[in-house]
Design a protein around this motif. Structure first.
Motif, PDB file in Angstrom:
ATOM      1  N   VAL A   1     -16.720 140.832  -3.038  1.00  0.00           N
ATOM      2  CA  VAL A   1     -16.022 139.760  -3.749  1.00  0.00           C
ATOM      3  C   VAL A   1     -17.024 138.885  -4.512  1.00  0.00           C
ATOM      4  CG1 VAL A   1     -14.620 137.676  -3.429  1.00  0.00           C
ATOM      5  CG2 VAL A   1     -14.021 139.758  -2.208  1.00  0.00           C
ATOM      6  N   GLY A   2     -18.183 138.672  -3.905  1.00  0.00           N
ATOM      7  CA  GLY A   2     -19.232 137.879  -4.554  1.00  0.00           C
ATOM      8  C   GLY A   2     -19.721 138.505  -5.850  1.00  0.00           C
ATOM      9  N   GLN A   3     -19.642 139.839  -5.934  1.00  0.00           N
ATOM     10  CA  GLN A   3     -20.105 140.547  -7.134  1.00  0.00           C
ATOM     11  C   GLN A   3     -19.007 140.723  -8.183  1.00  0.00           C
ATOM     12  OE1 GLN A   3     -21.522 144.059  -5.154  1.00  0.00           O
ATOM     13  NE2 GLN A   3     -23.529 143.193  -4.679  1.00  0.00           N
ATOM     14  N   ASN A   4     -17.792 140.308  -7.857  1.00  0.00           N
ATOM     15  CA  ASN A   4     -16.651 140.476  -8.767  1.00  0.00           C
ATOM     16  C   ASN A   4     -16.631 139.346  -9.798  1.00  0.00           C
ATOM     17  OD1 ASN A   4     -14.120 140.576  -9.996  1.00  0.00           O
ATOM     18  ND2 ASN A   4     -13.083 141.246  -8.132  1.00  0.00           N
ATOM     19  N   ASP A   5     -16.776 139.708 -11.070  1.00  0.00           N
ATOM     20  CA  ASP A   5     -16.842 138.700 -12.132  1.00  0.00           C
ATOM     21  C   ASP A   5     -15.532 137.940 -12.335  1.00  0.00           C
ATOM     22  OD1 ASP A   5     -19.465 139.299 -12.603  1.00  0.00           O
ATOM     23  OD2 ASP A   5     -19.048 140.763 -14.180  1.00  0.00           O
TER      24      ASP A   5
ATOM     25  N   ASN B   1     -25.894 136.502   6.367  1.00  0.00           N
ATOM     26  CA  ASN B   1     -26.734 136.828   5.203  1.00  0.00           C
ATOM     27  C   ASN B   1     -25.899 137.148   3.965  1.00  0.00           C
ATOM     28  OD1 ASN B   1     -29.442 136.404   6.008  1.00  0.00           O
ATOM     29  ND2 ASN B   1     -29.358 138.236   7.285  1.00  0.00           N
ATOM     30  N   ALA B   2     -24.745 137.762   4.164  1.00  0.00           N
ATOM     31  CA  ALA B   2     -23.840 138.025   3.026  1.00  0.00           C
ATOM     32  C   ALA B   2     -23.363 136.702   2.423  1.00  0.00           C
ATOM     33  CB  ALA B   2     -22.651 138.869   3.470  1.00  0.00           C
ATOM     34  N   MET B   3     -23.045 135.736   3.271  1.00  0.00           N
ATOM     35  CA  MET B   3     -22.605 134.423   2.795  1.00  0.00           C
ATOM     36  C   MET B   3     -23.746 133.695   2.079  1.00  0.00           C
ATOM     37  SD  MET B   3     -20.357 133.385   6.147  1.00  0.00           S
ATOM     38  CE  MET B   3     -19.646 131.848   5.579  1.00  0.00           C
ATOM     39  N   ARG B   4     -24.928 133.806   2.648  1.00  0.00           N
ATOM     40  CA  ARG B   4     -26.116 133.159   2.073  1.00  0.00           C
ATOM     41  C   ARG B   4     -26.429 133.699   0.671  1.00  0.00           C
ATOM     42  NH1 ARG B   4     -31.587 134.839   2.175  1.00  0.00           N
ATOM     43  NH2 ARG B   4     -31.164 136.599   3.548  1.00  0.00           N
ATOM     44  N   LYS B   5     -26.321 135.005   0.512  1.00  0.00           N
ATOM     45  CA  LYS B   5     -26.706 135.644  -0.762  1.00  0.00           C
ATOM     46  C   LYS B   5     -25.591 135.637  -1.795  1.00  0.00           C
ATOM     47  CE  LYS B   5     -29.697 138.924   1.655  1.00  0.00           C
ATOM     48  NZ  LYS B   5     -29.797 140.321   2.084  1.00  0.00           N
TER      49      LYS B   5
ATOM     50  N   ILE C   1     -14.677 131.403  -3.540  1.00  0.00           N
ATOM     51  CA  ILE C   1     -14.188 132.153  -2.374  1.00  0.00           C
ATOM     52  C   ILE C   1     -13.721 131.177  -1.297  1.00  0.00           C
ATOM     53  CG2 ILE C   1     -14.843 133.738  -0.499  1.00  0.00           C
ATOM     54  CD1 ILE C   1     -16.949 134.908  -2.465  1.00  0.00           C
ATOM     55  N   VAL C   2     -12.544 131.449  -0.743  1.00  0.00           N
ATOM     56  CA  VAL C   2     -12.053 130.716   0.433  1.00  0.00           C
ATOM     57  C   VAL C   2     -12.116 131.676   1.618  1.00  0.00           C
ATOM     58  CG1 VAL C   2     -10.061 129.602   1.532  1.00  0.00           C
ATOM     59  CG2 VAL C   2     -10.521 129.215  -0.914  1.00  0.00           C
ATOM     60  N   LEU C   3     -12.780 131.246   2.695  1.00  0.00           N
ATOM     61  CA  LEU C   3     -12.880 132.084   3.888  1.00  0.00           C
ATOM     62  C   LEU C   3     -12.070 131.444   5.010  1.00  0.00           C
ATOM     63  CD1 LEU C   3     -14.070 134.559   5.309  1.00  0.00           C
ATOM     64  CD2 LEU C   3     -16.123 133.248   5.772  1.00  0.00           C
ATOM     65  N   LYS C   4     -11.146 132.233   5.563  1.00  0.00           N
ATOM     66  CA  LYS C   4     -10.233 131.699   6.582  1.00  0.00           C
ATOM     67  C   LYS C   4      -9.952 132.759   7.626  1.00  0.00           C
ATOM     68  CE  LYS C   4      -5.807 131.554   5.389  1.00  0.00           C
ATOM     69  NZ  LYS C   4      -4.516 131.417   4.646  1.00  0.00           N
ATOM     70  N   SER C   5      -9.285 132.345   8.718  1.00  0.00           N
ATOM     71  CA  SER C   5      -8.835 133.315   9.705  1.00  0.00           C
ATOM     72  C   SER C   5      -7.330 133.207   9.851  1.00  0.00           C
ATOM     73  CB  SER C   5      -9.531 133.075  11.055  1.00  0.00           C
ATOM     74  OG  SER C   5      -9.160 131.824  11.593  1.00  0.00           O
ATOM     75  N   GLY C   6      -6.724 134.265  10.390  1.00  0.00           N
ATOM     76  CA  GLY C   6      -5.287 134.273  10.615  1.00  0.00           C
ATOM     77  C   GLY C   6      -4.931 133.508  11.889  1.00  0.00           C
ATOM     78  N   GLY C   7      -3.656 133.328  12.107  1.00  0.00           N
ATOM     79  CA  GLY C   7      -3.212 132.630  13.319  1.00  0.00           C
ATOM     80  C   GLY C   7      -3.362 131.128  13.196  1.00  0.00           C
TER      81      GLY C   7
ATOM     82  N   ALA D   1     -10.746 133.867  -4.763  1.00  0.00           N
ATOM     83  CA  ALA D   1     -10.611 134.957  -3.788  1.00  0.00           C
ATOM     84  C   ALA D   1     -10.430 134.352  -2.401  1.00  0.00           C
ATOM     85  CB  ALA D   1     -11.845 135.845  -3.807  1.00  0.00           C
ATOM     86  N   THR D   2      -9.411 134.808  -1.679  1.00  0.00           N
ATOM     87  CA  THR D   2      -9.207 134.372  -0.300  1.00  0.00           C
ATOM     88  C   THR D   2      -9.492 135.550   0.614  1.00  0.00           C
ATOM     89  OG1 THR D   2      -7.504 132.801  -0.994  1.00  0.00           O
ATOM     90  CG2 THR D   2      -7.565 133.383   1.336  1.00  0.00           C
ATOM     91  N   ILE D   3     -10.505 135.373   1.454  1.00  0.00           N
ATOM     92  CA  ILE D   3     -10.860 136.397   2.447  1.00  0.00           C
ATOM     93  C   ILE D   3     -10.353 135.907   3.797  1.00  0.00           C
ATOM     94  CG2 ILE D   3     -12.742 137.625   3.610  1.00  0.00           C
ATOM     95  CD1 ILE D   3     -14.417 137.231   1.046  1.00  0.00           C
TER      96      ILE D   3
END
Length: 250
Positions: free
Chosen positions: A42-46, A91-95, A51-57, A15-17
């Protein structure tokens, strides 16, 4: 695109967020809320293993808090609510039971350093210098502090928090353990992130979940701790000192 957004795509169990804001990827409340919710979903999606976390630009990974919103805060309740946005993302990232790989393509300030520090594995380009600028505004990196301290240690965190005018190089961040690898170009970074994410897909998801809990041991009180820190920032942002400083940024 010039509109702010948070998107998520899933391809081959990765998953790319991605988040974006035209003001150097600064983060207003609505984007913070979407980001926290997206990471949780996304974390709950089996179907998702990594997960890749990125920003645009191209130039800036994240400029931190939205100045426009900081300037408009009228009372302590609004202040706490705004800074809680960063607390909720951390906290979302932590959990999240999946490993989150950070892809940091450029400069990172304030809350952005908190995001980078909350990644489980963070890769960057040589342009990804970091700065904790909060003290300049009469506030401090209270909400992101625990995440930054967890990665850089008290010594590294206090160094960049006190020296609030200075950008620290990507090499410094690499030496301190915030970044795992630094690349000469965004293209090289993207290739490495994808290769690494594919490798992680081969791991046992149950083992990953258990390891994630192990790595974050000792942070179980962060729901309360980061909320308390949001209250401190929410109070300080209303101080005369900070109001004067923010006027100059208008």
């Amino acid at each position: 695109m010039t509109q702010a957004y948070v998107t998520s795509t899933i391809e081959e169990q990765i998953a790319t967020i991605e988040f974006f804001h035209p003001a150097h990827n600064s983060l207003p409340s609505d984007i913070l809320a979407k980001l926290a919710n997206t990471i949780t979903e996304v974390g709950q999606n089996d179907e998702v293993l990594v997960i890749v976390l990125k920003s645009g630009g191209q130039r800036t990974f994240c400029a931190g808090a939205s100045f426009k919103e900081l300037i408009s805060i009228q009372n302590e309740t609004e202040g706490e609510a705004f800074f809680s946005g960063f607390a909720n993302v951390i906290n979302a990232m932590r959990k999240c039971p999946k490993f989150i790989i950070g892809r940091v393509q450029g400069k990172t300030v304030g809350g952005g350093v908190g995001l980078a520090s909350s990644m489980d594995y963070c890769m960057a380009t040589k342009y990804a210098s970091i700065k904790l600028s909060e003290l300049n505004l009469g506030i401090g990196p209270f909400v992101v502090g625990p995440a930054v301290e967890r990665k850089l240690g008290v010594s590294g965190m206090s160094q960049i928090a006190i020296d609030a005018n200075t950008f620290y190089s990507s090499d410094w961040a690499l030496q301190k353990g915030l970044f795992t690898q630094v690349f000469d170009s965004t293209e090289a970074l993207d290739e490495a992130v994808q290769d690494f994410a594919k490798n992680l897909c081969a791991y046992n998801p149950e083992a990953v979940k258990e390891m994630k809990q192990m790595f974050w041991r000792g942070t179980e009180d962060w729901d309360e701790l980061l909320q308390e820190r949001a209250k401190i920032s929410g109070r300080l942002v209303l101080s005369e000192f900070t109001k004067e400083k923010l006027k100059r940024f208008k």
